[in-house]
Write a protein that holds these residues in place. Structure first.
Motif, PDB file in Angstrom:
ATOM      1  N   HIS A 153       0.836  -1.201   0.000  1.00 26.16           N
ATOM      2  CA  HIS A 153       0.000   0.000   0.000  1.00 26.16           C
ATOM      3  C   HIS A 153       0.874   1.256   0.000  1.00 26.16           C
ATOM      4  O   HIS A 153       0.685   2.172  -0.813  1.00 26.16           O
ATOM      5  CB  HIS A 153      -0.938  -0.014   1.205  1.00 26.16           C
ATOM      6  CG  HIS A 153      -2.098   0.914   1.059  1.00 26.16           C
ATOM      7  ND1 HIS A 153      -3.111   1.002   1.997  1.00 26.16           N
ATOM      8  CD2 HIS A 153      -2.412   1.820   0.092  1.00 26.16           C
ATOM      9  CE1 HIS A 153      -3.986   1.908   1.599  1.00 26.16           C
ATOM     10  NE2 HIS A 153      -3.596   2.413   0.454  1.00 26.16           N
ATOM     11  N   PHE A 154       1.838   1.313   0.890  1.00 26.95           N
ATOM     12  CA  PHE A 154       2.726   2.479   0.973  1.00 26.95           C
ATOM     13  C   PHE A 154       3.578   2.599  -0.292  1.00 26.95           C
ATOM     14  O   PHE A 154       3.803   3.716  -0.789  1.00 26.95           O
ATOM     15  CB  PHE A 154       3.618   2.378   2.211  1.00 26.95           C
ATOM     16  CG  PHE A 154       2.943   2.784   3.494  1.00 26.95           C
ATOM     17  CD1 PHE A 154       3.488   3.775   4.302  1.00 26.95           C
ATOM     18  CD2 PHE A 154       1.762   2.189   3.909  1.00 26.95           C
ATOM     19  CE1 PHE A 154       2.872   4.166   5.478  1.00 26.95           C
ATOM     20  CE2 PHE A 154       1.142   2.553   5.074  1.00 26.95           C
ATOM     21  CZ  PHE A 154       1.692   3.547   5.874  1.00 26.95           C
ATOM     22  N   ASP A 155       4.035   1.476  -0.801  1.00 30.01           N
ATOM     23  CA  ASP A 155       4.838   1.483  -2.022  1.00 30.01           C
ATOM     24  C   ASP A 155       4.042   2.048  -3.191  1.00 30.01           C
ATOM     25  O   ASP A 155       4.552   2.864  -3.976  1.00 30.01           O
ATOM     26  CB  ASP A 155       5.306   0.061  -2.337  1.00 30.01           C
ATOM     27  CG  ASP A 155       6.062  -0.036  -3.656  1.00 30.01           C
ATOM     28  OD1 ASP A 155       6.763   0.932  -4.005  1.00 30.01           O
ATOM     29  OD2 ASP A 155       5.950  -1.077  -4.331  1.00 30.01           O
ATOM     30  N   ARG A 156       2.807   1.655  -3.303  1.00 29.97           N
ATOM     31  CA  ARG A 156       1.969   2.117  -4.411  1.00 29.97           C
ATOM     32  C   ARG A 156       1.774   3.641  -4.367  1.00 29.97           C
ATOM     33  O   ARG A 156       1.864   4.331  -5.379  1.00 29.97           O
ATOM     34  CB  ARG A 156       0.613   1.404  -4.365  1.00 29.97           C
ATOM     35  CG  ARG A 156      -0.292   1.720  -5.541  1.00 29.97           C
ATOM     36  CD  ARG A 156      -1.440   0.728  -5.651  1.00 29.97           C
ATOM     37  NE  ARG A 156      -2.228   0.666  -4.429  1.00 29.97           N
ATOM     38  CZ  ARG A 156      -2.227  -0.379  -3.592  1.00 29.97           C
ATOM     39  NH1 ARG A 156      -1.453  -1.428  -3.843  1.00 29.97           N
ATOM     40  NH2 ARG A 156      -2.978  -0.368  -2.514  1.00 29.97           N
ATOM     41  N   ILE A 157       1.546   4.164  -3.174  1.00 31.09           N
ATOM     42  CA  ILE A 157       1.338   5.608  -3.014  1.00 31.09           C
ATOM     43  C   ILE A 157       2.591   6.383  -3.388  1.00 31.09           C
ATOM     44  O   ILE A 157       2.544   7.373  -4.134  1.00 31.09           O
ATOM     45  CB  ILE A 157       0.944   5.924  -1.560  1.00 31.09           C
ATOM     46  CG1 ILE A 157      -0.398   5.281  -1.224  1.00 31.09           C
ATOM     47  CG2 ILE A 157       0.887   7.429  -1.320  1.00 31.09           C
ATOM     48  CD1 ILE A 157      -0.680   5.208   0.264  1.00 31.09           C
ATOM     49  N   LEU A 158       3.734   5.918  -2.903  1.00 30.24           N
ATOM     50  CA  LEU A 158       4.988   6.632  -3.141  1.00 30.24           C
ATOM     51  C   LEU A 158       5.459   6.476  -4.582  1.00 30.24           C
ATOM     52  O   LEU A 158       6.016   7.416  -5.169  1.00 30.24           O
ATOM     53  CB  LEU A 158       6.052   6.136  -2.163  1.00 30.24           C
ATOM     54  CG  LEU A 158       5.748   6.426  -0.686  1.00 30.24           C
ATOM     55  CD1 LEU A 158       6.750   5.725   0.224  1.00 30.24           C
ATOM     56  CD2 LEU A 158       5.748   7.926  -0.413  1.00 30.24           C
ATOM     57  N   THR A 159       5.237   5.310  -5.168  1.00 27.87           N
ATOM     58  CA  THR A 159       5.595   5.098  -6.573  1.00 27.87           C
ATOM     59  C   THR A 159       4.790   6.025  -7.468  1.00 27.87           C
ATOM     60  O   THR A 159       5.330   6.626  -8.422  1.00 27.87           O
ATOM     61  CB  THR A 159       5.368   3.636  -6.973  1.00 27.87           C
ATOM     62  OG1 THR A 159       6.224   2.785  -6.200  1.00 27.87           O
ATOM     63  CG2 THR A 159       5.672   3.427  -8.453  1.00 27.87           C
ATOM     64  N   LYS A 160       3.514   6.161  -7.201  1.00 35.72           N
ATOM     65  CA  LYS A 160       2.649   7.062  -7.980  1.00 35.72           C
ATOM     66  C   LYS A 160       3.150   8.502  -7.882  1.00 35.72           C
ATOM     67  O   LYS A 160       3.195   9.234  -8.882  1.00 35.72           O
ATOM     68  CB  LYS A 160       1.200   6.967  -7.491  1.00 35.72           C
ATOM     69  CG  LYS A 160       0.205   7.795  -8.286  1.00 35.72           C
ATOM     70  CD  LYS A 160      -1.211   7.505  -7.818  1.00 35.72           C
ATOM     71  CE  LYS A 160      -2.236   8.251  -8.659  1.00 35.72           C
ATOM     72  NZ  LYS A 160      -2.144   9.709  -8.491  1.00 35.72           N
ATOM     73  N   ALA A 161       3.525   8.911  -6.675  1.00 39.71           N
ATOM     74  CA  ALA A 161       4.042  10.272  -6.491  1.00 39.71           C
ATOM     75  C   ALA A 161       5.318  10.478  -7.308  1.00 39.71           C
ATOM     76  O   ALA A 161       5.507  11.531  -7.942  1.00 39.71           O
ATOM     77  CB  ALA A 161       4.306  10.531  -5.016  1.00 39.71           C
ATOM     78  N   MET A 162       6.193   9.476  -7.311  1.00 36.96           N
ATOM     79  CA  MET A 162       7.433   9.571  -8.084  1.00 36.96           C
ATOM     80  C   MET A 162       7.129   9.618  -9.587  1.00 36.96           C
ATOM     81  O   MET A 162       7.755  10.382 -10.325  1.00 36.96           O
ATOM     82  CB  MET A 162       8.338   8.381  -7.770  1.00 36.96           C
ATOM     83  CG  MET A 162       8.863   8.353  -6.345  1.00 36.96           C
ATOM     84  SD  MET A 162      10.111   9.617  -6.032  1.00 36.96           S
ATOM     85  CE  MET A 162      11.488   8.959  -6.974  1.00 36.96           C
ATOM     86  N   ASP A 163       6.168   8.825 -10.028  1.00 40.58           N
ATOM     87  CA  ASP A 163       5.795   8.821 -11.443  1.00 40.58           C
ATOM     88  C   ASP A 163       5.241  10.171 -11.875  1.00 40.58           C
ATOM     89  O   ASP A 163       5.319  10.534 -13.060  1.00 40.58           O
ATOM     90  CB  ASP A 163       4.762   7.722 -11.711  1.00 40.58           C
ATOM     91  CG  ASP A 163       5.350   6.323 -11.610  1.00 40.58           C
ATOM     92  OD1 ASP A 163       6.594   6.198 -11.650  1.00 40.58           O
ATOM     93  OD2 ASP A 163       4.573   5.356 -11.467  1.00 40.58           O
ATOM     94  N   GLU A 164       4.674  10.901 -10.936  1.00 40.30           N
ATOM     95  CA  GLU A 164       4.127  12.232 -11.220  1.00 40.30           C
ATOM     96  C   GLU A 164       5.178  13.330 -11.015  1.00 40.30           C
ATOM     97  O   GLU A 164       4.855  14.517 -10.986  1.00 40.30           O
ATOM     98  CB  GLU A 164       2.923  12.499 -10.317  1.00 40.30           C
ATOM     99  CG  GLU A 164       1.749  11.564 -10.594  1.00 40.30           C
ATOM    100  CD  GLU A 164       0.643  11.682  -9.543  1.00 40.30           C
ATOM    101  OE1 GLU A 164       0.878  12.370  -8.507  1.00 40.30           O
ATOM    102  OE2 GLU A 164      -0.423  11.096  -9.758  1.00 40.30           O
ATOM    103  N   SER A 165       6.443  12.902 -10.871  1.00 38.71           N
ATOM    104  CA  SER A 165       7.584  13.825 -10.693  1.00 38.71           C
ATOM    105  C   SER A 165       7.470  14.663  -9.432  1.00 38.71           C
ATOM    106  O   SER A 165       7.919  15.815  -9.393  1.00 38.71           O
ATOM    107  CB  SER A 165       7.715  14.747 -11.930  1.00 38.71           C
ATOM    108  OG  SER A 165       7.950  13.985 -13.092  1.00 38.71           O
TER     109      SER A 165
END
Length: 386
Positions: A153-165
């Motif tokens: 769950h935490f990984d998904r949230i942070l990965t999405k944020a990184m993908d959005e720069s």
């Protein structure tokens, strides 16, 4: 790890009478470009002009803090360097990120206060050291607890944020990526794995049982990717909570920036280690300010602690790049990158309750006689983050 030189070795207190041979050495004119100030009360150490600037910087930076906190309009200082560039507060706990950690992460009435939960929250926050990342996670998962933590769950949230720069890490200090230790592709994944490892090894319970800050430091230092600097920063943050109750005057670990500041302040250390020099500053703060005719406004009666004196060396390293360009440190840096810009959102200052100063703040108490004639105001201002 053996005893730190900050907590063993030289006996505290005033130096003994200076031997004639040492005094003769002190009287020799140095060939260094930087001016040497021979201070017999610090012998056998020799200081540069930056040493006095350390104390003037600390006093004026703390005065700026109070002027803003008391609602005085800008400008808050006549010092051109302090008015132009960004510096952290004289007291580490007054900076914006530390204030957020204390008030919004550690002391939360709506969240569990067991050692496991408190240590988990502190570590999660400090691994990223960015308020916006904590707020992102809270918006996404609700109340953050160890009991409900899920890596995916935490990984998904942070990965999405990184993908959005979006930046999820603070630029205050660099976190090692940890890929060699944990094998994950993304930096944040490795840090979540590090957090899981710390919790699986019962770190909260061990910290709660530790008797000294050095013992707590060594517990943190034992984990992969955690070096001396991060371990000292993390144990200081842990000590804001009720999980531990270490003295901040028992142990210090100089960081890279502090070492550069030390080199600029001391032309000759006189055989003292960096940790011993930091302790010297903490022990002599009243005497040195009196010598220079400075009225230092403490943090509502709380003296500068070792962590604060260590941080001040980092800041005076930056300050000296402009104020004393002829005195070089180890890194050779000559510019201060960040300009000062007040934060739009004010802060209500609140410190660990065990420090015993929050009631004085709430009552509008002045820091010392220098501010007795100031009009009491709501103690809010935009703290700076290093």
């Amino acid at each position: 790890m053996g005893k730190s030189s900050a907590s063993s070795g030289r006996k505290r207190g005033r130096p003994a009478k200076i031997p004639a041979a040492i005094q003769q050495t002190l009287d020799v004119v140095s060939e260094r470009k930087a001016p040497i100030i021979v201070s017999s009360h610090l012998a056998p150490a020799k200081t540069t002009a930056v040493y006095d600037s350390y104390w003037r910087f600390a006093a004026e930076r703390q005065r700026i803090f109070y002027r803003r906190a008391l609602g005085e309009p800008a400008p808050w200082t006549d010092n051109r360097v302090l008015a132009t560039y960004k510096f952290t507060n004289a007291y580490r706990a007054s900076d914006r990120v530390s204030q957020y950690l204390i008030r919004n992460v550690i002391y939360r009435e709506d969240l569990p206060d067991t050692p496991d939960e408190v240590v988990f929250r502190i570590l999660l926050f400090k691994l990223f050291n960015k308020i916006e990342t904590w707020q992102l996670l809270e918006r996404s998962v609700g109340p953050i607890t160890f009991a409900d933590y899920r890596f995916d769950h935490f990984d998904r949230i942070l990965t999405k944020a990184m993908d959005e720069s979006r930046r999820i890490y603070s630029a205050a200090y660099i976190m090692p990526p940890g890929s060699s230790a944990f094998g994950c592709k993304a930096k944040h994944q490795n840090h979540l794995k590090l957090l899981e490892l710390m919790m699986s090894k019962a770190l909260p319970a061990k910290l709660a049982e530790a008797l000294t800050m050095q013992e707590g430091f060594e517990l943190l230092r034992a984990f992969p990717t955690i070096g001396d600097f991060l371990a000292y920063q993390f144990v200081t943050d842990m000590n804001y909570s009720e999980v531990t109750d270490f003295s901040e005057m028992d142990f210090v670990v100089p960081g890279p920036g502090a070492r550069d500041g030390l080199r600029k302040c001391f032309a000759d250390t006189g055989g003292l280690s960096d940790a011993e020099l930091i302790r010297l500053m903490a022990d002599r703060q009243e005497e040195e300010c009196a010598r220079l005719g400075l009225e230092f406004p403490s943090l509502w009666g709380r003296r500068l602690q070792l962590i604060d004196c260590q941080n001040l060396f980092c800041e005076v390293d930056k300050y000296a790049r402009v104020a004393h360009p002829d005195i070089a440190g180890w890194t050779g840096r000559t510019r201060i990158k960040q300009k000062f810009a007040p934060q739009a959102k004010p802060i209500e200052f609140w410190y660990p309750p065990k420090w015993g100063i929050n009631d004085r703040i709430a009552a509008g108490a002045m820091p010392n006689e220098a501010f007795e004639n100031s009009r009491p105001a709501t103690l809010k201002c935009e703290a700076e983050d290093g």
